[in-house]
Write an enzyme that holds these catalytic residues in place. Structure first.
Site, PDB file in Angstrom:
ATOM      1  N   HIS A 188       2.327-103.140 -42.122  1.00  0.00           N
ATOM      2  CA  HIS A 188       1.594-104.388 -42.346  1.00  0.00           C
ATOM      3  C   HIS A 188       0.443-104.216 -43.329  1.00  0.00           C
ATOM      4  CE1 HIS A 188      -1.287-102.891 -39.208  1.00  0.00           C
ATOM      5  NE2 HIS A 188      -2.155-103.575 -39.928  1.00  0.00           N
ATOM      6  N   ASP A 194       6.600-101.161 -37.547  1.00  0.00           N
ATOM      7  CA  ASP A 194       5.402-101.208 -38.390  1.00  0.00           C
ATOM      8  C   ASP A 194       5.045 -99.860 -39.023  1.00  0.00           C
ATOM      9  OD1 ASP A 194       3.279-102.788 -39.532  1.00  0.00           O
ATOM     10  OD2 ASP A 194       1.897-101.748 -38.203  1.00  0.00           O
ATOM     11  N   SER A 210      -6.062 -99.401 -39.074  1.00  0.00           N
ATOM     12  CA  SER A 210      -4.624 -99.650 -39.110  1.00  0.00           C
ATOM     13  C   SER A 210      -3.896 -98.537 -39.859  1.00  0.00           C
ATOM     14  CB  SER A 210      -4.332-100.983 -39.793  1.00  0.00           C
ATOM     15  OG  SER A 210      -4.697-102.061 -38.985  1.00  0.00           O
TER      16      SER A 210
END
Length: 359
Positions: free
Chosen positions: A98, A150, A225
């Site tokens: 992402h 992801d 992230s």
């Protein structure tokens, strides 16, 4: 490059694209990284709690890049990961899908961490640190990704600068749930931090694609992230997808990680899985220890085609040295320190004439 690490000799070149460095010199920074502060509850990697994770800390960096769809500058975290070929000339960087990294614009910064331990929860811990931001790897190419777990795997351009003292993190692609979790990350693009979940890591509320972590010490934020989750064996088992906001008090501590076990074979294509790249020459291996440029370890699982573990198999390692091991009750084997270079691993069941796998 004259030295292979970014030193320049006299040359004529064309500029295909421009990516700003750590400071937002182009004024396109959506997260105001010139501030570079983070939640005071975060734990510096210089603190004593991190002493058992010194090698793994060296594998983690943050990546500044342009988004593929919006051409804005963004930041995520990620980790340099090992491969079963023992080839540390290949700089594979695992991050989150992402994050949407445009590989040619990627700048990965290493060793950006505060020089001393600031008390977690104290005023200084929430302020900008003193970490240097001059250890950088410029540019990358796309290798693989999978939206449902992801993950995105990049290969960084060039070779590792020995002055950066990097570490290639180990990984575990098996379906065994970790007994605990440790996250190493760059919250909001700030100095490197470490977080601890001392309890068993679980599946994400019934999902087989994600792991759920409730940190007991530290947490994670925007910019974290893509950062790795390590298990009790110091192997990467996932990369950070995001925060769990079901409960307000859990926003900083409850995290969702894409499970490396589900990314391992992905959708059965080389560009949707990790096994084709990280275990290309030993595709039956599901785990490996981390290593630096000198020595490292290797391990994995031997199983038959039907998935049944090969218990008591003799495993021979050849690559600068010859070593042997025996698989345990679940089919796992491991070798400690092995030399850098090409390797061959052979697994025998009962006798050499009955070979379970040979790579």
């Amino acid at each position: 490059p004259a030295d292979g690490y970014g030193g320049l000799s006299r040359a004529v070149f064309d500029i295909d694209s421009v990516t700003s460095g750590f400071r937002d010199v182009l004024g396109l920074n959506p997260l105001s990284w010139n501030d570079r502060t983070s939640d005071a509850r975060n734990i510096d990697t210089a603190c004593s709690q991190a002493d058992n994770w010194r090698d793994e800390i060296r594998s983690v960096g943050f990546i500044v890049y342009r988004g593929i769809d919006d051409n804005k500058q963004w930041i995520c975290s990620g980790a340099l990961v090992n491969n079963t070929d023992g080839d540390i000339s290949k700089l594979y960087f695992l991050t989150a899908n992402h994050c949407n990294v445009d590989p040619p614009t990627a700048n990965v910064y290493w060793n950006y961490e505060n020089s001393y331990c600031r008390t977690p929860g104290g005023t200084l811990s929430g302020q900008e640190g003193d970490g240097p931001a001059d250890h950088v790897q410029i540019g990358a190419t796309y290798v693989a990704s999978r939206e449902s777990t992801d993950f995105r795997l990049l290969r960084l351009n060039g070779s590792a600068n020995p002055n950066y003292n990097l570490f290639w993190a180990g990984w575990d692609g098996s379906s065994v749930l970790p007994q605990k979790g440790v996250g190493i990350h760059h919250p909001n693009g700030s100095d490197k931090r470490i977080s601890f979940d001392d309890d068993y890591v679980s599946r994400w509320f019934g999902s087989d694609d994600f792991l759920y972590v409730d940190y007991d010490r530290g947490g994670a934020q925007t910019g974290s992230s893509g950062s790795p989750l390590f298990d009790q064996n110091k192997r990467v088992v996932g990369q950070l997808f995001g925060q769990h906001n079901r409960y307000l008090e859990c926003e900083f501590k409850c995290m969702e990680y894409g499970w490396l076990s589900r990314s391992w074979y992905g959708d059965s294509t080389p560009t949707s899985q990790l096994v084709s790249t990280l275990a290309k020459s030993h595709d039956w291996a599901t785990s490996i220890n981390g290593r630096d440029s000198r020595t490292g370890g290797i391990g994995g699982r031997v199983q038959y085609a039907n998935g049944v573990p090969a218990v008591g198999a003799t495993v021979i390692f050849q690559g600068g040295a010859i070593k042997s091991s025996t698989t345990d009750a679940a089919g796992y084997y491991s070798f400690g320190l092995v030399p850098y270079g090409p390797t061959e691993i052979t697994a025998y069941v009962e006798t050499p004439s009955q070979t379970a796998f040979r790579r």
